[in-house]
Scaffold this motif. Structure first.
Motif, PDB file in Angstrom:
ATOM      1  N   ASN A 136      36.359  60.109 -16.274  1.00  0.00           N
ATOM      2  CA  ASN A 136      35.867  58.815 -16.237  1.00  0.00           C
ATOM      3  C   ASN A 136      34.368  58.833 -16.252  1.00  0.00           C
ATOM      4  OD1 ASN A 136      38.038  57.469 -16.188  1.00  0.00           O
ATOM      5  ND2 ASN A 136      38.653  57.249 -14.214  1.00  0.00           N
ATOM      6  N   GLY A 137      33.743  59.787 -15.502  1.00  0.00           N
ATOM      7  CA  GLY A 137      32.040  59.755 -15.417  1.00  0.00           C
ATOM      8  C   GLY A 137      31.724  59.871 -16.819  1.00  0.00           C
ATOM      9  N   GLN A 138      32.426  60.890 -17.459  1.00  0.00           N
ATOM     10  CA  GLN A 138      31.949  61.190 -18.855  1.00  0.00           C
ATOM     11  C   GLN A 138      32.062  59.901 -19.721  1.00  0.00           C
ATOM     12  OE1 GLN A 138      34.371  64.434 -19.594  1.00  0.00           O
ATOM     13  NE2 GLN A 138      32.751  66.066 -19.302  1.00  0.00           N
ATOM     14  N   ARG A 139      33.120  59.157 -19.539  1.00  0.00           N
ATOM     15  CA  ARG A 139      33.332  57.836 -20.168  1.00  0.00           C
ATOM     16  C   ARG A 139      32.256  56.754 -20.128  1.00  0.00           C
ATOM     17  NH1 ARG A 139      37.571  53.274 -18.580  1.00  0.00           N
ATOM     18  NH2 ARG A 139      37.393  52.104 -20.488  1.00  0.00           N
ATOM     19  N   PHE A 140      31.588  56.838 -18.828  1.00  0.00           N
ATOM     20  CA  PHE A 140      30.835  55.882 -18.573  1.00  0.00           C
ATOM     21  C   PHE A 140      29.180  56.595 -18.766  1.00  0.00           C
ATOM     22  CE2 PHE A 140      34.193  53.607 -16.720  1.00  0.00           C
ATOM     23  CZ  PHE A 140      33.598  52.398 -16.864  1.00  0.00           C
ATOM     24  N   GLU A 181      26.025  50.553 -14.793  1.00  0.00           N
ATOM     25  CA  GLU A 181      25.002  51.348 -13.936  1.00  0.00           C
ATOM     26  C   GLU A 181      25.507  51.576 -12.595  1.00  0.00           C
ATOM     27  OE1 GLU A 181      22.067  53.604 -12.732  1.00  0.00           O
ATOM     28  OE2 GLU A 181      22.543  53.236 -14.726  1.00  0.00           O
ATOM     29  N   TRP A 182      26.142  50.339 -11.802  1.00  0.00           N
ATOM     30  CA  TRP A 182      26.566  50.362 -10.558  1.00  0.00           C
ATOM     31  C   TRP A 182      27.887  51.575 -10.627  1.00  0.00           C
ATOM     32  CZ3 TRP A 182      27.798  47.447  -6.109  1.00  0.00           C
ATOM     33  CH2 TRP A 182      28.923  47.680  -5.678  1.00  0.00           C
ATOM     34  N   TYR A 183      28.661  51.626 -11.859  1.00  0.00           N
ATOM     35  CA  TYR A 183      29.444  52.825 -11.819  1.00  0.00           C
ATOM     36  C   TYR A 183      28.965  54.188 -11.884  1.00  0.00           C
ATOM     37  CZ  TYR A 183      33.504  55.412 -13.316  1.00  0.00           C
ATOM     38  OH  TYR A 183      34.648  56.374 -13.375  1.00  0.00           O
ATOM     39  N   ARG A 184      28.012  54.345 -12.575  1.00  0.00           N
ATOM     40  CA  ARG A 184      27.250  55.640 -12.728  1.00  0.00           C
ATOM     41  C   ARG A 184      26.535  56.098 -11.443  1.00  0.00           C
ATOM     42  NH1 ARG A 184      26.009  53.889 -18.032  1.00  0.00           N
ATOM     43  NH2 ARG A 184      24.313  52.841 -17.476  1.00  0.00           N
ATOM     44  N   HIS A 185      26.153  55.053 -10.852  1.00  0.00           N
ATOM     45  CA  HIS A 185      25.404  55.159  -9.512  1.00  0.00           C
ATOM     46  C   HIS A 185      26.381  55.832  -8.267  1.00  0.00           C
ATOM     47  CE1 HIS A 185      22.764  54.888  -5.778  1.00  0.00           C
ATOM     48  NE2 HIS A 185      23.741  54.262  -5.450  1.00  0.00           N
ATOM     49  N   TRP A 186      27.388  54.992  -8.410  1.00  0.00           N
ATOM     50  CA  TRP A 186      28.276  55.709  -7.314  1.00  0.00           C
ATOM     51  C   TRP A 186      29.104  56.978  -7.554  1.00  0.00           C
ATOM     52  CZ3 TRP A 186      26.958  54.018  -2.826  1.00  0.00           C
ATOM     53  CH2 TRP A 186      26.452  52.693  -2.946  1.00  0.00           C
ATOM     54  N   VAL A 187      29.449  57.186  -8.721  1.00  0.00           N
ATOM     55  CA  VAL A 187      29.951  58.562  -9.461  1.00  0.00           C
ATOM     56  C   VAL A 187      28.944  59.543  -9.104  1.00  0.00           C
ATOM     57  CG1 VAL A 187      30.635  59.656 -11.173  1.00  0.00           C
ATOM     58  CG2 VAL A 187      31.484  57.294 -10.714  1.00  0.00           C
ATOM     59  N   ARG A 188      27.577  59.392  -9.353  1.00  0.00           N
ATOM     60  CA  ARG A 188      26.828  60.453  -9.049  1.00  0.00           C
ATOM     61  C   ARG A 188      26.571  60.687  -7.683  1.00  0.00           C
ATOM     62  NH1 ARG A 188      24.088  64.949 -11.468  1.00  0.00           N
ATOM     63  NH2 ARG A 188      22.722  65.449 -10.403  1.00  0.00           N
ATOM     64  N   THR A 189      26.337  59.760  -6.694  1.00  0.00           N
ATOM     65  CA  THR A 189      26.167  59.949  -5.421  1.00  0.00           C
ATOM     66  C   THR A 189      27.209  60.661  -4.793  1.00  0.00           C
ATOM     67  OG1 THR A 189      25.014  57.906  -5.189  1.00  0.00           O
ATOM     68  CG2 THR A 189      25.782  58.636  -3.249  1.00  0.00           C
ATOM     69  N   GLY A 190      28.384  60.294  -5.170  1.00  0.00           N
ATOM     70  CA  GLY A 190      29.730  60.984  -4.777  1.00  0.00           C
ATOM     71  C   GLY A 190      29.978  62.335  -5.028  1.00  0.00           C
ATOM     72  N   THR A 223      28.176  59.084 -17.236  1.00  0.00           N
ATOM     73  CA  THR A 223      27.023  59.469 -15.861  1.00  0.00           C
ATOM     74  C   THR A 223      26.751  61.097 -16.210  1.00  0.00           C
ATOM     75  OG1 THR A 223      29.056  58.444 -14.803  1.00  0.00           O
ATOM     76  CG2 THR A 223      27.480  60.074 -13.667  1.00  0.00           C
ATOM     77  N   ASP A 224      25.481  61.064 -15.425  1.00  0.00           N
ATOM     78  CA  ASP A 224      24.520  62.178 -15.715  1.00  0.00           C
ATOM     79  C   ASP A 224      25.224  63.343 -14.698  1.00  0.00           C
ATOM     80  OD1 ASP A 224      22.575  64.290 -15.444  1.00  0.00           O
ATOM     81  OD2 ASP A 224      21.310  63.088 -14.271  1.00  0.00           O
ATOM     82  N   LEU A 225      25.710  64.215 -15.325  1.00  0.00           N
ATOM     83  CA  LEU A 225      26.569  65.316 -14.645  1.00  0.00           C
ATOM     84  C   LEU A 225      25.629  66.714 -14.582  1.00  0.00           C
ATOM     85  CD1 LEU A 225      29.992  64.526 -16.291  1.00  0.00           C
ATOM     86  CD2 LEU A 225      29.147  63.807 -13.973  1.00  0.00           C
ATOM     87  N   SER A 226      24.719  66.533 -14.686  1.00  0.00           N
ATOM     88  CA  SER A 226      23.650  67.870 -14.758  1.00  0.00           C
ATOM     89  C   SER A 226      23.271  67.988 -12.991  1.00  0.00           C
ATOM     90  CB  SER A 226      22.152  67.412 -15.434  1.00  0.00           C
ATOM     91  OG  SER A 226      21.462  66.292 -14.936  1.00  0.00           O
ATOM     92  N   GLY A 227      23.290  69.223 -13.116  1.00  0.00           N
ATOM     93  CA  GLY A 227      22.383  69.774 -11.724  1.00  0.00           C
ATOM     94  C   GLY A 227      23.764  69.783 -10.697  1.00  0.00           C
TER      95      GLY A 227
END
Length: 212
Positions: free
Chosen positions: A173-177, A129-138, A179-183
């Motif tokens: 990497n985002g897909q591997r974890f 979740e840490w990973y996904r949060h910072w990827v999404r934010t960036g 990560t929500d890539l919508s929008g």
């Protein structure tokens, strides 16, 4: 040239893309980061920072840090130009690139995730979740910057640049974890445009000799 790298390393992936876009042949030298090979004495001479990637030039010179390596290649080698010719364009492309390389990647790379687990006893899902949060934010910041810049098929215009070299590995990497890539329409459109090109396809994880 020799590229010391690891198939799943985002920074290595960036350099592989750049070499392919430039049409430059190189020897692929795998170093298994997940097993800690980069910390072994056998690799000390080739990895002066104890990290990948390292690009060894024909004369034995070692270049480190993916962004510096790519800009060196762009300044010294023929082929596709990865930075625009104008100062404003270069600033925009570097800003996009640094959202990934300076804002997202440093707090999400393997050694940081391992440190969270080992030293702070963070369990698997909170770590992810840490990973996904910072990827999404960036990536949300990346999307805003794309919207403010010139339109085109790629991150900046109608040809791939340094920004695309950075974006594509981060999406992988985002897909591997998960990560929500919508929008993120501009961001994902640039990703899809990149992945239609052979240079990006040949650089992806599954095409690497050390892929698992």
């Amino acid at each position: 040239m020799k590229l010391y790298n690891y198939f799943r390393s985002s920074a290595s992936f960036r350099v592989r893309i750049a070499l392919n876009l430039k049409g430059l042949p190189y020897e692929y030298v795998p170093v298994h980061i997940a097993r800690g090979e980069h910390r072994q004495e056998a690799w000390a001479g080739a990895l002066p920072e104890g990290l990948v990637p390292t690009l060894e030039l024909d004369d034995g010179t070692l270049l480190t840090q993916s962004m510096a390596v790519i800009e060196y290649l762009d300044e010294t080698q023929a082929g596709a130009k990865l930075l625009p010719s104008d100062a404003l364009g270069r600033a925009r492309v570097r800003a996009l690139s640094q959202i990934v390389a300076c804002e997202i990647h440093p707090i999400n790379n393997l050694r940081v995730l391992k440190y969270l687990v080992k030293e702070f006893k963070v369990e698997e899902e909170p770590k992810n979740e840490w990973y996904r949060h910072w990827v999404r934010t960036g990536l949300e910041a990346f999307e805003k910057q794309l919207a403010a810049g010139p339109k085109g098929r790629f991150c900046y215009g109608d040809t791939p640049t340094l920004a695309d070299c950075c974006l594509v590995p981060q999406i992988f990497n985002g897909q591997r974890f998960n990560t929500d890539l919508s929008g993120l329409p501009r961001t994902m459109a640039a990703f899809e445009a990149c992945m239609a090109l052979e240079a990006f396809q040949k650089a992806q994880w599954s095409a690497c000799p050390d892929a698992e």
